[in-house]
Scaffold this motif. Sequence first.
Motif, PDB file in Angstrom:
ATOM      1  N   ASN A   1       0.849  -1.167   0.000  1.00  0.00           N
ATOM      2  CA  ASN A   1       0.000   0.000   0.000  1.00  0.00           C
ATOM      3  C   ASN A   1       0.896   1.232   0.000  1.00  0.00           C
ATOM      4  O   ASN A   1       1.753   1.391   0.870  1.00  0.00           O
ATOM      5  CB  ASN A   1      -0.898  -0.034   1.227  1.00  0.00           C
ATOM      6  CG  ASN A   1      -1.962   1.029   1.193  1.00  0.00           C
ATOM      7  OD1 ASN A   1      -1.985   1.867   0.296  1.00  0.00           O
ATOM      8  ND2 ASN A   1      -2.829   0.999   2.172  1.00  0.00           N
ATOM      9  N   SER A   2       0.683   2.132  -0.949  1.00  0.00           N
ATOM     10  CA  SER A   2       1.538   3.322  -1.036  1.00  0.00           C
ATOM     11  C   SER A   2       1.314   4.241   0.158  1.00  0.00           C
ATOM     12  O   SER A   2       2.240   4.938   0.585  1.00  0.00           O
ATOM     13  CB  SER A   2       1.280   4.061  -2.343  1.00  0.00           C
ATOM     14  OG  SER A   2      -0.061   4.497  -2.397  1.00  0.00           O
ATOM     15  N   GLU A   3       0.110   4.242   0.716  1.00  0.00           N
ATOM     16  CA  GLU A   3      -0.147   5.062   1.905  1.00  0.00           C
ATOM     17  C   GLU A   3       0.689   4.577   3.087  1.00  0.00           C
ATOM     18  O   GLU A   3       1.202   5.382   3.861  1.00  0.00           O
ATOM     19  CB  GLU A   3      -1.625   5.027   2.262  1.00  0.00           C
ATOM     20  CG  GLU A   3      -2.502   5.730   1.252  1.00  0.00           C
ATOM     21  CD  GLU A   3      -3.973   5.615   1.598  1.00  0.00           C
ATOM     22  OE1 GLU A   3      -4.308   5.241   2.740  1.00  0.00           O
ATOM     23  OE2 GLU A   3      -4.790   5.911   0.711  1.00  0.00           O
ATOM     24  N   ASN A   4       0.811   3.254   3.225  1.00  0.00           N
ATOM     25  CA  ASN A   4       1.648   2.708   4.297  1.00  0.00           C
ATOM     26  C   ASN A   4       3.097   3.088   4.100  1.00  0.00           C
ATOM     27  O   ASN A   4       3.799   3.421   5.062  1.00  0.00           O
ATOM     28  CB  ASN A   4       1.518   1.185   4.362  1.00  0.00           C
ATOM     29  CG  ASN A   4       0.206   0.751   4.963  1.00  0.00           C
ATOM     30  OD1 ASN A   4      -0.461   1.523   5.628  1.00  0.00           O
ATOM     31  ND2 ASN A   4      -0.172  -0.478   4.707  1.00  0.00           N
TER      32      ASN A   4
ATOM     33  N   LEU B   1       9.000  -0.648   6.589  1.00  0.00           N
ATOM     34  CA  LEU B   1       9.403  -0.379   5.206  1.00  0.00           C
ATOM     35  C   LEU B   1      10.020  -1.610   4.561  1.00  0.00           C
ATOM     36  O   LEU B   1       9.807  -1.874   3.375  1.00  0.00           O
ATOM     37  CB  LEU B   1      10.380   0.794   5.152  1.00  0.00           C
ATOM     38  CG  LEU B   1       9.757   2.174   5.255  1.00  0.00           C
ATOM     39  CD1 LEU B   1      10.839   3.238   5.363  1.00  0.00           C
ATOM     40  CD2 LEU B   1       8.867   2.443   4.062  1.00  0.00           C
ATOM     41  N   GLN B   2      10.778  -2.362   5.322  1.00  0.00           N
ATOM     42  CA  GLN B   2      11.356  -3.591   4.783  1.00  0.00           C
ATOM     43  C   GLN B   2      10.256  -4.596   4.438  1.00  0.00           C
ATOM     44  O   GLN B   2      10.331  -5.283   3.410  1.00  0.00           O
ATOM     45  CB  GLN B   2      12.334  -4.204   5.785  1.00  0.00           C
ATOM     46  CG  GLN B   2      13.630  -3.440   5.903  1.00  0.00           C
ATOM     47  CD  GLN B   2      14.526  -3.989   6.992  1.00  0.00           C
ATOM     48  OE1 GLN B   2      14.098  -4.769   7.838  1.00  0.00           O
ATOM     49  NE2 GLN B   2      15.781  -3.568   6.990  1.00  0.00           N
TER      50      GLN B   2
ATOM     51  N   ARG C   1       9.530  -6.049   0.740  1.00  0.00           N
ATOM     52  CA  ARG C   1       9.459  -7.484   0.442  1.00  0.00           C
ATOM     53  C   ARG C   1       8.151  -7.835  -0.262  1.00  0.00           C
ATOM     54  O   ARG C   1       8.124  -8.660  -1.181  1.00  0.00           O
ATOM     55  CB  ARG C   1       9.594  -8.297   1.721  1.00  0.00           C
ATOM     56  CG  ARG C   1      11.008  -8.333   2.258  1.00  0.00           C
ATOM     57  CD  ARG C   1      11.136  -9.279   3.447  1.00  0.00           C
ATOM     58  NE  ARG C   1      12.349  -8.989   4.173  1.00  0.00           N
ATOM     59  CZ  ARG C   1      12.393  -8.547   5.418  1.00  0.00           C
ATOM     60  NH1 ARG C   1      11.285  -8.392   6.109  1.00  0.00           N
ATOM     61  NH2 ARG C   1      13.545  -8.288   5.994  1.00  0.00           N
ATOM     62  N   ALA C   2       7.053  -7.216   0.175  1.00  0.00           N
ATOM     63  CA  ALA C   2       5.761  -7.470  -0.468  1.00  0.00           C
ATOM     64  C   ALA C   2       5.783  -7.001  -1.915  1.00  0.00           C
ATOM     65  O   ALA C   2       5.302  -7.697  -2.819  1.00  0.00           O
ATOM     66  CB  ALA C   2       4.641  -6.770   0.297  1.00  0.00           C
ATOM     67  N   LEU C   3       6.356  -5.829  -2.146  1.00  0.00           N
ATOM     68  CA  LEU C   3       6.471  -5.316  -3.508  1.00  0.00           C
ATOM     69  C   LEU C   3       7.348  -6.226  -4.357  1.00  0.00           C
ATOM     70  O   LEU C   3       7.017  -6.524  -5.506  1.00  0.00           O
ATOM     71  CB  LEU C   3       7.044  -3.902  -3.501  1.00  0.00           C
ATOM     72  CG  LEU C   3       7.295  -3.273  -4.868  1.00  0.00           C
ATOM     73  CD1 LEU C   3       5.972  -3.068  -5.595  1.00  0.00           C
ATOM     74  CD2 LEU C   3       8.041  -1.974  -4.718  1.00  0.00           C
TER      75      LEU C   3
ATOM     76  N   GLN D   1       5.409  -9.364  -5.215  1.00  0.00           N
ATOM     77  CA  GLN D   1       4.409  -9.076  -6.242  1.00  0.00           C
ATOM     78  C   GLN D   1       5.071  -8.942  -7.602  1.00  0.00           C
ATOM     79  O   GLN D   1       4.585  -9.469  -8.598  1.00  0.00           O
ATOM     80  CB  GLN D   1       3.648  -7.791  -5.919  1.00  0.00           C
ATOM     81  CG  GLN D   1       2.628  -7.945  -4.835  1.00  0.00           C
ATOM     82  CD  GLN D   1       1.937  -6.622  -4.544  1.00  0.00           C
ATOM     83  OE1 GLN D   1       2.274  -5.589  -5.098  1.00  0.00           O
ATOM     84  NE2 GLN D   1       0.962  -6.672  -3.651  1.00  0.00           N
ATOM     85  N   PHE D   2       6.170  -8.233  -7.651  1.00  0.00           N
ATOM     86  CA  PHE D   2       6.878  -8.030  -8.914  1.00  0.00           C
ATOM     87  C   PHE D   2       7.436  -9.343  -9.441  1.00  0.00           C
ATOM     88  O   PHE D   2       7.324  -9.640 -10.625  1.00  0.00           O
ATOM     89  CB  PHE D   2       8.004  -7.008  -8.722  1.00  0.00           C
ATOM     90  CG  PHE D   2       8.730  -6.692  -9.997  1.00  0.00           C
ATOM     91  CD1 PHE D   2       8.125  -5.922 -10.972  1.00  0.00           C
ATOM     92  CD2 PHE D   2      10.008  -7.175 -10.225  1.00  0.00           C
ATOM     93  CE1 PHE D   2       8.787  -5.631 -12.150  1.00  0.00           C
ATOM     94  CE2 PHE D   2      10.674  -6.895 -11.400  1.00  0.00           C
ATOM     95  CZ  PHE D   2      10.059  -6.107 -12.372  1.00  0.00           C
ATOM     96  N   THR D   3       8.010 -10.143  -8.543  1.00  0.00           N
ATOM     97  CA  THR D   3       8.557 -11.438  -8.942  1.00  0.00           C
ATOM     98  C   THR D   3       7.449 -12.343  -9.461  1.00  0.00           C
ATOM     99  O   THR D   3       7.603 -13.022 -10.474  1.00  0.00           O
ATOM    100  CB  THR D   3       9.273 -12.106  -7.753  1.00  0.00           C
ATOM    101  OG1 THR D   3      10.260 -11.215  -7.259  1.00  0.00           O
ATOM    102  CG2 THR D   3       9.928 -13.401  -8.165  1.00  0.00           C
TER     103      THR D   3
END
Length: 163
Positions: free
Chosen positions: A2-5, A108-109, A113-115, A118-120
């Motif tokens: 979430n970009s807000e997070n 943030l880490q 990792r979630a990003l 998702q990308f992977t």
Amino acid sequence: MNSENVVKHLRALWRTDRIIAEIRMRHMLVGLGMRAFAALIAAFGLLMLELSAYFALVQVWSAISAAAILGVVNFVIAAVLFVIGGRPPAGRELELATEIHGSSVEALQIEARALQSQFTGMVHHPLNSALPVVLVPLITMIIKSLKKSRAHASEAKAAAEPQ
């Protein structure tokens, strides 16, 4: 992710870094002031010791011992101030700011990792990421067309029975 997070955690990280820097700067300035004052008193102590050496050569012991005692006292005061000025900052503010900083970095880490996952996943299996976007409207269209065909079939059956 979430970009807000991410923004929230970056703001918390920035604020805690600023608070930590302010606390350390205050402590450093106080310590520097104490050390400068200690250096000034040490200079006076050295001056007194030099004055006492001068009096030792020129006059009797009473003036010498007074100046020597004053010089030693000045050095003791300077040493005490130097030790007080060199203490590490011990405050709840710094502990709290450090704790919040650590939790922001940790969050943030986790977001990174979630990003990354998702990308992977999108790179390895592009249909998995595109499938929900395409599948939901497709299912909706199929259901609507089935409802329409049933409605037409029931209308045709109703029209055929009375004849």
